[in-house]
Every structure is written in structure tokens, then in C-alpha cells.
Scaffold this active site. Structure first.
Site, PDB file in Angstrom:
ATOM      1  N   HIS A 126       0.851  -1.186   0.000  1.00  0.00           N
ATOM      2  CA  HIS A 126       0.000   0.000   0.000  1.00  0.00           C
ATOM      3  C   HIS A 126       0.891   1.241   0.000  1.00  0.00           C
ATOM      4  CE1 HIS A 126       1.025   0.219   4.251  1.00  0.00           C
ATOM      5  NE2 HIS A 126       0.501  -0.968   4.451  1.00  0.00           N
ATOM      6  N   HIS A 174       4.013   1.313   2.256  1.00  0.00           N
ATOM      7  CA  HIS A 174       5.191   0.616   1.732  1.00  0.00           C
ATOM      8  C   HIS A 174       5.898   1.458   0.669  1.00  0.00           C
ATOM      9  CE1 HIS A 174       2.743  -3.002   3.027  1.00  0.00           C
ATOM     10  NE2 HIS A 174       3.900  -3.258   3.609  1.00  0.00           N
ATOM     11  N   LYS A 231       5.747   2.387  12.184  1.00  0.00           N
ATOM     12  CA  LYS A 231       4.481   1.879  12.728  1.00  0.00           C
ATOM     13  C   LYS A 231       4.728   0.644  13.589  1.00  0.00           C
ATOM     14  CE  LYS A 231       1.422  -0.407  10.274  1.00  0.00           C
ATOM     15  NZ  LYS A 231       1.141  -1.628  11.112  1.00  0.00           N
ATOM     16  N   LEU A 241      -1.542   3.593   7.921  1.00  0.00           N
ATOM     17  CA  LEU A 241      -1.733   2.657   6.820  1.00  0.00           C
ATOM     18  C   LEU A 241      -1.181   1.282   7.195  1.00  0.00           C
ATOM     19  CD1 LEU A 241      -0.859   4.827   3.690  1.00  0.00           C
ATOM     20  CD2 LEU A 241      -3.062   4.516   4.850  1.00  0.00           C
TER      21      LEU A 241
END
Length: 282
Positions: free
Chosen positions: A30, A33, A150, A185
Site C-alpha cells: 500500500h 510501503h 508503525k 496505513l
């Protein structure tokens, strides 16, 4: 862009091309990345991305079998970002025999938070990352690897592994990519319904509120953490943890450290059947 599947073919593709910049992924790529790929591109002579869903880091009741595998789409996205080599091994390529030799990370860092709720997770992560590092950097003299912030605890664990094992790899942490509304995300966001995607924004808001209350220092931290978890659960979540830790060790700060010491608020919670994680440095 070359797509290779074996370690031997990867090393052959890397021969004579200098020091790699490496982005390891589990695919289902996504925009988050892609931000890692763009950050990695200028950090080496050749850009390598791996796509491998690593069985060793999934618990028996987790989503290994159903985890989305979208190699063709992933390769198209990577090619559009200027990736040079995609390493997409099958399980039999990376683990041709049972992986009985494994990396055991420091329990003080790896058995808390994610490691508490997902026992053995970081052993699986460290084992596959070390193997990927050996595949990518073993014949090139080292290079750079980019990991998203993240997965905050994961990045710290990998940094410690690199340091303690004297690996010739520089770890770069990339900032969290977020959707409008603040949701971090994640490939697992694809499991969420449209209504759940709206509800999922509450996790980042909870971390912001916890960080703000922590800096005020008027209420004991344990009480703030309990209140934050209760508030999120009242919105229909099932919270594993909402907590504030020291950035460099993930240990709990003492009261004197709450005002100005670098801290991070970390959260993990389930919305429906989907488990999401997020964090906020402050």
C-alpha cells in the site's frame, strides 16, 4: 526490474552493483510501503524489496493462511517506484528445511507489549530478517535497510540485533504513513469494512490524548493508561494495551521522566476481528 525467487539468483542479480538499499515486506503493498521504497531509493546503489509472508511470526490462531498475497500487483507498484530487484521467495526457497536454528531476542525488549500478546513473534521476525539480511547483504559488504516506525517495537528489536551481532547494516526508520483522519496505513486495514475504517481513526486519537495527558503530569500514568483503554473499549474495541514507554528501551518511565523525556505512546487493539497497532512519539 528483476524478480528473483532464490537466494542464489538474488546474489547473482546483485553482483557488481554496489551496496543495496533494502525494504523487507510481506507484500499486499500500500502507500505506506511505497513511502519506504521512496525513502530507501537514494540510500544505496541498488534498491531491493522482498515479498515474503513469514510463517514463523504468525501464531497458530492468526491470519497466515488468509494473509493477502498479491505478487503481480505488488511488482507493478514497485516497478513504478523504480525498484531494481524484487526478491519473492517461496517458503521452500527461504526455508528448504525446517528452520531449527532461530534468533532469540532479548526478553527485556521482545517479551513485552507485542511479545507478551504474541509469544514467539519476535523470534520469528528476527530469524527471517537475519536470513534476509544474509541473502541481500552477505555478498555485498553491507548496506541499508528501511523499516516503518508503525512497527515501533519491531524496529527497536531489529536495531538491537544488528548492533549485538555486528551486522554491516544501517537501519533507517521511516515515519508512519497515515490516511486522512489519522489512521496508520496497514495491510490489515483491508480487512475493515467502510464503517470500521471510520471507527479505526479512534486509535490514533486515543494515543494523542494519552500523550497530551501524560505531559501534563497531573494524573498517575497507570491511571491515564487505564482510562485510555476503557474509553477505547467503550467505542467497541478490545484493547490489548495503550501505554506510554521510554523511546529507547520501551520500559515504563518514572514520574520525573514524564515532563520532557522522549517518550512514545503505543497501542494495540482489535476492532471487530482485525487487530491494529499504532504509536506516537512525543
Amino acid at each position: 526490474m528483476q524478480v528473483v525467487h532464490t537466494i542464489a539468483d538474488l546474489r547473482s542479480a546483485l553482483a557488481g552493483r554496489g551496496r543495496p538499499a533494502f525494504v523487507p515486506t510481506m507484500g499486499n503493498l500500500h502507500a505506506g510501503h511505497m513511502s519506504l521504497v521512496r525513502q530507501a531509493k537514494p540510500l544505496g546503489d541498488v534498491l531491493v524489496a522482498s515479498i515474503f509472508v513469514n510463517r514463523l511470526q504468525f501464531l497458530p490462531n492468526e491470519d497466515f493462511d488468509s494473509y493477502p498475497r498479491t505478487l503481480q500487483d505488488d511488482c507493478a507498484k514497485l516497478q513504478a517506484e523504480g525498484c531494481d530487484i524484487v526478491f519473492a521467495p517461496k517458503e521452500s526457497d527461504l526455508y528448504p528445511e525446517p528452520q531449527t536454528f532461530k534468533v532469540q531476542p532479548d526478553p527485556a525488549l521482545a517479551d513485552i507489549l507485542e511479545g507478551h500478546f504474541r509469544p514467539g513473534f519476535f523470534t520469528g521476525v528476527c530469524t527471517v530478517v537475519l536470513k534476509l539480511f544474509n541473502a541481500v547483504f552477505g555478498s555485498t559488504g553491507g548496506g541499508t535497510a528501511v523499516f516503518g516506525k508503525k512497527d515501533y517495537q519491531q524496529r527497536l528489536v531489529i536495531e538491537r540485533m544488528v548492533q549485538q551481532l555486528a551486522l554491516p547494516v544501517t537501519i533507517v526508520g521511516a515515519e508512519i504513513a497515515r490516511a486522512e483522519g489519522g489512521l496508520a496505513l496497514s495491510s490489515r486495514n483491508g480487512y475493515l469494512s467502510a464503517q470500521e475504517l471510520e471507527q479505526a481513526q479512534a486509535l490514533s486519537r486515543a494515543l494523542h490524548a494519552l500523550a497530551q495527558a501524560t505531559r501534563q503530569g497531573q494524573t498517575p500514568l497507570a491511571q491515564l493508561e487505564a482510562q485510555a483503554s476503557a474509553a477505547l473499549n467503550a467505542l467497541g474495541w478490545q484493547t490489548d494495551y495503550l501505554t506510554v514507554r521510554l523511546r529507547d528501551s520501551l520500559q515504563s518511565p518514572d514520574h520525573a521522566q514524564l515532563a520532557s523525556t522522549p517518550l512514545v505512546a503505543l497501542g494495540a487493539a482489535r476492532l471487530g476481528s482485525t487487530r491494529l497497532i499504532d504509536n506516537l512519539e512525543f
